[in-house]
Design a protein around this motif. Structure first.
Motif: not given
Ligand SMILES: [Zn+2]
Length: 339
Positions: A86-95, A101-105
């Motif tokens: 899942r996407s992390c919901g915290k990284c720049l892309a998620c925010r 494009e999440c960089t911290n799956v």
């Molecule tokens: Zn993310």
């Protein structure tokens, strides 16, 4: 009722709990089949560190028992695959509203609770509806096929190019099959004769042992140029230097599969040949592509031995997997959690 919680390295206990949907965009799913992966064994043993307690289980399918009114594409009684990442919901892309494009799956069974339990509640986007033509065994292999597809995309190859696949375990075999599906020619390398035979049974033409004659054989198979890329499967435990040795100047080398081993790498080839080395460890956002590949018969999973258990003790199974990984045995262990 099952809910297998890992409370510390090798401390797995069954603590049943009730969970219900709390928002209109959530689904409740009865887990029906779970593939015990090498990743699960590594989390179980403590080789992959997690925050405890954590529910194990990365690869699973199930049947939707309840769907909120805001769920699209999945309804009650639908057979679904659980997204393992899942996407992390915290990284720049998620925010920025770009979760794809999440960089911290993050991963099931390590970063968030996995599926070794009777029921799981999650957002409807975290499950994928399965067409009838994709059976449960295929669905349980969506992630390794997606990793192979992710690798193919990142290598940017053309038809007829040669790629060394070092390690012909289940992961390596699937990678070779996916490359072949894209008309790229895999050169499969392993020291386990059974793995090489399995590759040949999948129609792979070049299958070589990692012995003294390997370099000459690869030269012959590539018109003397060596390979256009290499994929190294860390579960194979073969030396990483095989992959860097067998590619030409300026080529790419991919490292894949979760690895708890303190693998070290000789960087002389990387420097001398100006190689690009990178890792691929997930198949985030590849599920739809893989389901479509299965519909087109892209990957043959019949070559792998399978055991489907209705009576099981997860602790014993995971202890065994720590010793003899799926990759080593070429055997898939599936827990059938619905009778
Ligand atoms: Zn993310």
């Amino acid at each position: 009722m099952d809910n297998w919680l890992l409370k510390g390295p090798k401390t797995l206990v069954n603590e049943p709990t009730g969970q219900n949907i709390e928002s209109p965009t959530q689904v409740k799913v009865k887990v029906s089949h779970l593939l015990v992966t090498d990743f699960d064994a590594q989390v179980f043993s403590g080789d992959i560190p997690v925050t405890y307690p954590r529910v194990l289980g990365r690869a699973a399918v199930g049947i939707v028992t309840e769907a909120g009114e805001g769920c699209y594409g999945v309804e009650k009684n639908a057979r679904v695959y659980f997204e393992p990442t899942r996407s992390c919901g915290k990284c720049l892309a998620c925010r920025s509203g770009k979760p794809k494009e999440c960089t911290n799956v993050i991963s099931a069974g390590s970063d968030f609770d996995g599926f070794m339990r009777d029921f799981a509640v999650c957002e409807y986007r975290d499950v994928a509806a399965l067409p009838d033509s994709v059976d449960d065994i295929h669905a349980l292999c969506i992630e390794p096929v997606g990793i192979a597809e992710n690798i193919y995309d990142k290598l940017n190859l053309s038809a007829g190019q040669r790629v060394a696949v070092v390690g012909a375990d289940i992961t390596g075999n699937i990678i070779a099959q996916v490359l072949q599906y894209h008309k790229v020619i895999p050169i499969v390398i392993d020291n386990n004769p059974a793995n090489l035979e399995r590759a040949r049974n999948c129609g792979i033409y070049y299958t070589f042992a990692a012995d003294d004659e390997l370099d000459e054989r690869v030269k012959d198979a590539t018109g003397g140029h060596f390979c256009d890329a290499a994929v190294y499967c860390s579960n194979s435990r073969l030396p990483i230097s095989i992959s860097t040795r067998l590619v030409g100047n300026g080529k790419k080398v991919v490292l894949c599969s979760p690895s708890p081993h303190n693998a070290t790498m000789d960087i002389s080839d990387v420097l001398e040949k100006n190689l690009t080395v990178f890792g691929v460890s997930n198949a985030y956002d590849y599920t739809d592509a893989v389901i479509n590949m299965f519909i087109h018969g892209a990957v043959n999973l019949d070559v792998f031995e399978k055991e489907i258990l209705t009576e099981y003790n997860p602790v014993e199974i995971l202890k065994q997997k720590c010793v003899a990984t799926n990759s080593k045995t070429g055997k898939m262990t599936v827990l059938k959690m619905i009778l």
